[in-house]
Design a protein around this motif. Structure first.
Motif, PDB file in Angstrom:
ATOM      1  N   HIS A  14       0.793  -1.228   0.000  1.00  5.98           N
ATOM      2  CA  HIS A  14       0.000   0.000   0.000  1.00  5.98           C
ATOM      3  C   HIS A  14       0.829   1.283   0.000  1.00  5.98           C
ATOM      4  CE1 HIS A  14      -3.420  -2.583   0.555  1.00  5.98           C
ATOM      5  NE2 HIS A  14      -2.881  -3.096   1.650  1.00  5.98           N
ATOM      6  N   GLY A  15       2.146   1.164   0.004  1.00  6.40           N
ATOM      7  CA  GLY A  15       3.002   2.343   0.039  1.00  6.40           C
ATOM      8  C   GLY A  15       2.767   3.281  -1.131  1.00  6.40           C
ATOM      9  N   THR A  16       2.595   2.724  -2.319  1.00  2.00           N
ATOM     10  CA  THR A  16       2.377   3.550  -3.507  1.00  2.00           C
ATOM     11  C   THR A  16       1.048   4.298  -3.422  1.00  2.00           C
ATOM     12  OG1 THR A  16       3.674   2.005  -4.812  1.00  2.00           O
ATOM     13  CG2 THR A  16       2.266   3.504  -6.025  1.00  2.00           C
ATOM     14  N   SER A  17       0.005   3.615  -2.973  1.00  2.00           N
ATOM     15  CA  SER A  17      -1.306   4.270  -2.845  1.00  2.00           C
ATOM     16  C   SER A  17      -1.264   5.412  -1.840  1.00  2.00           C
ATOM     17  CB  SER A  17      -2.371   3.265  -2.410  1.00  2.00           C
ATOM     18  OG  SER A  17      -2.555   2.287  -3.384  1.00  2.00           O
ATOM     19  N   VAL A  18      -0.573   5.168  -0.739  1.00  2.00           N
ATOM     20  CA  VAL A  18      -0.462   6.212   0.288  1.00  2.00           C
ATOM     21  C   VAL A  18       0.323   7.402  -0.256  1.00  2.00           C
ATOM     22  CG1 VAL A  18       0.537   6.745   2.552  1.00  2.00           C
ATOM     23  CG2 VAL A  18      -0.742   4.628   2.229  1.00  2.00           C
ATOM     24  N   LEU A  19       1.397   7.134  -0.988  1.00  2.00           N
ATOM     25  CA  LEU A  19       2.173   8.234  -1.567  1.00  2.00           C
ATOM     26  C   LEU A  19       1.346   9.004  -2.594  1.00  2.00           C
ATOM     27  CD1 LEU A  19       4.806   9.788  -1.652  1.00  2.00           C
ATOM     28  CD2 LEU A  19       5.625   8.173  -3.385  1.00  2.00           C
ATOM     29  N   ARG A  20       0.540   8.310  -3.387  1.00  2.00           N
ATOM     30  CA  ARG A  20      -0.336   9.008  -4.348  1.00  2.00           C
ATOM     31  C   ARG A  20      -1.306   9.933  -3.636  1.00  2.00           C
ATOM     32  NH1 ARG A  20      -1.614   3.773  -7.789  1.00  2.00           N
ATOM     33  NH2 ARG A  20       0.227   3.742  -9.095  1.00  2.00           N
ATOM     34  N   MET A  21      -1.879   9.451  -2.533  1.00  2.00           N
ATOM     35  CA  MET A  21      -2.816  10.292  -1.779  1.00  2.00           C
ATOM     36  C   MET A  21      -2.100  11.508  -1.212  1.00  2.00           C
ATOM     37  SD  MET A  21      -5.525  11.383  -0.478  1.00  2.00           S
ATOM     38  CE  MET A  21      -6.643  10.166  -1.066  1.00  2.00           C
ATOM     39  N   CYS A  22      -0.937  11.299  -0.626  1.00  2.00           N
ATOM     40  CA  CYS A  22      -0.186  12.415  -0.049  1.00  2.00           C
ATOM     41  C   CYS A  22       0.188  13.420  -1.138  1.00  2.00           C
ATOM     42  CB  CYS A  22       1.067  11.901   0.664  1.00  2.00           C
ATOM     43  SG  CYS A  22       0.723  10.875   2.112  1.00  2.00           S
ATOM     44  N   THR A  23       0.604  12.916  -2.293  1.00  2.00           N
ATOM     45  CA  THR A  23       0.982  13.793  -3.404  1.00  2.00           C
ATOM     46  C   THR A  23      -0.233  14.517  -3.964  1.00  2.00           C
ATOM     47  OG1 THR A  23       2.823  12.324  -3.933  1.00  2.00           O
ATOM     48  CG2 THR A  23       2.148  13.864  -5.647  1.00  2.00           C
ATOM     49  N   ALA A  24      -1.370  13.843  -4.023  1.00  2.00           N
ATOM     50  CA  ALA A  24      -2.584  14.490  -4.520  1.00  2.00           C
ATOM     51  C   ALA A  24      -2.997  15.652  -3.626  1.00  2.00           C
ATOM     52  CB  ALA A  24      -3.722  13.471  -4.624  1.00  2.00           C
ATOM     53  N   LEU A  25      -2.798  15.511  -2.330  1.00  2.00           N
ATOM     54  CA  LEU A  25      -3.203  16.559  -1.395  1.00  2.00           C
ATOM     55  C   LEU A  25      -2.141  17.633  -1.192  1.00  2.00           C
ATOM     56  CD1 LEU A  25      -5.003  14.402   1.306  1.00  2.00           C
ATOM     57  CD2 LEU A  25      -6.056  15.829  -0.458  1.00  2.00           C
ATOM     58  N   LEU A  26      -0.859  17.254  -1.269  1.00  2.00           N
ATOM     59  CA  LEU A  26       0.217  18.187  -0.930  1.00  2.00           C
ATOM     60  C   LEU A  26       1.084  18.586  -2.115  1.00  2.00           C
ATOM     61  CD1 LEU A  26       1.326  16.388   2.338  1.00  2.00           C
ATOM     62  CD2 LEU A  26       0.082  18.556   2.189  1.00  2.00           C
ATOM     63  N   GLY A  27       0.913  17.916  -3.236  1.00  2.00           N
ATOM     64  CA  GLY A  27       1.789  18.154  -4.373  1.00  2.00           C
ATOM     65  C   GLY A  27       3.049  17.328  -4.214  1.00  2.00           C
ATOM     66  N   PRO A  28       3.776  17.144  -5.318  1.00  2.00           N
ATOM     67  CA  PRO A  28       4.996  16.342  -5.224  1.00  2.00           C
ATOM     68  C   PRO A  28       6.057  17.074  -4.405  1.00  2.00           C
ATOM     69  CG  PRO A  28       4.780  17.324  -7.405  1.00  2.00           C
ATOM     70  CD  PRO A  28       3.528  17.659  -6.650  1.00  2.00           C
ATOM     71  N   GLY A  29       6.883  16.327  -3.716  1.00  2.18           N
ATOM     72  CA  GLY A  29       7.968  16.951  -2.978  1.00  2.18           C
ATOM     73  C   GLY A  29       8.072  16.484  -1.554  1.00  2.18           C
ATOM     74  N   PRO A  30       8.840  17.217  -0.770  1.00  3.75           N
ATOM     75  CA  PRO A  30       9.145  16.778   0.601  1.00  3.75           C
ATOM     76  C   PRO A  30       7.928  16.719   1.522  1.00  3.75           C
ATOM     77  CG  PRO A  30      10.171  18.917   0.137  1.00  3.75           C
ATOM     78  CD  PRO A  30       9.572  18.415  -1.140  1.00  3.75           C
ATOM     79  N   ASP A  31       6.943  17.588   1.325  1.00  2.00           N
ATOM     80  CA  ASP A  31       5.762  17.533   2.195  1.00  2.00           C
ATOM     81  C   ASP A  31       5.019  16.211   2.016  1.00  2.00           C
ATOM     82  OD1 ASP A  31       6.247  19.970   3.368  1.00  2.00           O
ATOM     83  OD2 ASP A  31       4.840  21.077   2.099  1.00  2.00           O
ATOM     84  N   ALA A  32       4.862  15.773   0.762  1.00  2.00           N
ATOM     85  CA  ALA A  32       4.181  14.499   0.496  1.00  2.00           C
ATOM     86  C   ALA A  32       4.992  13.340   1.070  1.00  2.00           C
ATOM     87  CB  ALA A  32       3.956  14.321  -0.998  1.00  2.00           C
ATOM     88  N   GLN A  33       6.299  13.414   0.940  1.00  2.00           N
ATOM     89  CA  GLN A  33       7.154  12.345   1.478  1.00  2.00           C
ATOM     90  C   GLN A  33       7.097  12.321   3.004  1.00  2.00           C
ATOM     91  OE1 GLN A  33      10.933  13.239  -0.290  1.00  2.00           O
ATOM     92  NE2 GLN A  33      10.223  12.712  -2.352  1.00  2.00           N
TER      93      GLN A  33
END
Length: 159
Positions: A14-33
């Protein structure tokens, strides 16, 4: 006796799905990570008490959403005397300014499109994250996709 899978396997699945959600909400970059990391740290602490057979992906996505909101709150905009230089879009987006197009959608449209198209959730499961009902969320996604297609069509005509 059935048990939940090992946590390491949960992260792999599920790591990829969680990263997609974080990126969708925060944009790509350190905040999503950072949100991704915080999600799995919180999940690791709570995992032993998770009910057997629970929808682990939905549980993780809910945690990720909360962590992303925490980061958004912590990084609230601060008024500036001067505007910073505009961000440069990644190469390869072509005539379509994808980030600008997504920014033009409502928050609900962006979220529903993210849950359905990026994470693969059926519309019937999305109300658990966003509220509302499947029909209204399907309509929001359809309106958002229609707006993106319209902007893409206009961008192609200009080039």
């Amino acid at each position: 006796m059935t048990t939940n899978p090992a946590f390491e396997l949960v992260v792999r699945r599920h790591g990829t799905s969680v990263l997609r959600m974080c990126t969708a909400l925060l944009g790509p970059g350190p905040d999503a990570q950072d949100a991704w990391s915080e999600t799995f740290l919180a999940a690791l602490r709570a995992y032993p008490s998770l009910a057997i057979g629970a929808n682990i992906e939905a549980w993780l996505i809910t945690i990720a959403r909360h962590k992303a909101i925490d980061i958004l709150r912590a990084n609230h905009p601060v008024p500036l005397d001067e505007l910073p230089e505009s961000a440069v879009l990644p190469a390869g987006l072509g005539g379509l300014q994808l980030l600008d197009s997504l920014a033009s959608l409502s928050e609900l449209q962006r979220k529903v499109i993210g849950y359905h198209y990026l994470l693969g959730f059926p519309y019937e499961e999305i109300p658990a994250f966003l509220g509302g009902n499947p029909a209204s969320l399907r309509r929001a996604a359809a309106d958002g996709i229609k707006a993106l297609r319209s902007q893409h069509h206009e961008a192609e005509e200009e080039s």
